[in-house]
Design a protein around this motif. Sequence first.
Motif, mmCIF file in Angstrom:
data_model
loop_
_atom_site.group_PDB
_atom_site.id
_atom_site.type_symbol
_atom_site.label_atom_id
_atom_site.label_comp_id
_atom_site.label_asym_id
_atom_site.label_seq_id
_atom_site.Cartn_x
_atom_site.Cartn_y
_atom_site.Cartn_z
ATOM 1 N N LEU A 64 0.832 -1.207 0.000
ATOM 2 C CA LEU A 64 0.000 0.000 0.000
ATOM 3 C C LEU A 64 0.863 1.253 0.000
ATOM 4 N N GLY A 65 1.925 1.245 0.798
ATOM 5 C CA GLY A 65 2.829 2.395 0.851
ATOM 6 C C GLY A 65 3.556 2.615 -0.459
ATOM 7 N N ASN B 293 2.506 1.673 -3.416
ATOM 8 C CA ASN B 293 1.511 2.121 -4.383
ATOM 9 C C ASN B 293 1.191 3.597 -4.188
ATOM 10 N N SER B 294 1.083 4.033 -2.951
ATOM 11 C CA SER B 294 0.813 5.437 -2.665
ATOM 12 C C SER B 294 1.990 6.305 -3.103
ATOM 13 N N LYS C 111 2.077 7.056 -6.896
ATOM 14 C CA LYS C 111 1.142 8.047 -7.430
ATOM 15 C C LYS C 111 1.740 9.441 -7.495
ATOM 16 N N ASP D 3 -0.069 14.991 -1.259
ATOM 17 C CA ASP D 3 -0.964 14.158 -0.437
ATOM 18 C C ASP D 3 -0.526 12.700 -0.453
ATOM 19 N N ALA D 4 -0.129 12.209 -1.611
ATOM 20 C CA ALA D 4 0.317 10.818 -1.723
ATOM 21 C C ALA D 4 1.607 10.607 -0.933
ATOM 22 N N GLN E 257 0.626 10.319 2.680
ATOM 23 C CA GLN E 257 -0.037 9.032 2.897
ATOM 24 C C GLN E 257 0.983 7.891 2.868
ATOM 25 N N SER E 258 1.917 7.959 1.937
ATOM 26 C CA SER E 258 2.947 6.932 1.843
ATOM 27 C C SER E 258 3.808 6.918 3.103
ATOM 28 N N TYR F 125 1.890 5.198 5.790
ATOM 29 C CA TYR F 125 1.910 3.744 5.588
ATOM 30 C C TYR F 125 3.239 3.151 6.058
#
Length: 69
Positions: free
Chosen positions: A23-24, A26-27, A30, A34-35, A38-39, A42
């Motif tokens: 998930l990290g 993938n974030s 992007k 913001d990504a 978020q990363s 994660y």
Amino acid sequence: MTEDPLLIIAMLACLVVLVILLLGINSFRKGGADASKQSNKYMQWRLIAQFVAVVLIAIFVFFRGQQGG
């Protein structure tokens, strides 16, 4: 050995680490501010989950060593 509940819990913890890592990544892929935040979040959760997984594995090894097999 695969019926051992402690081993199953440790394996599930490793799977959780893998999922959080993916998930990290993938974030991070992007891009953007913001990504990136978020990363980073994660990856912080991954470190916590990884610590828990290592502790569970160490507990498993300790108790199985005490039982002699």
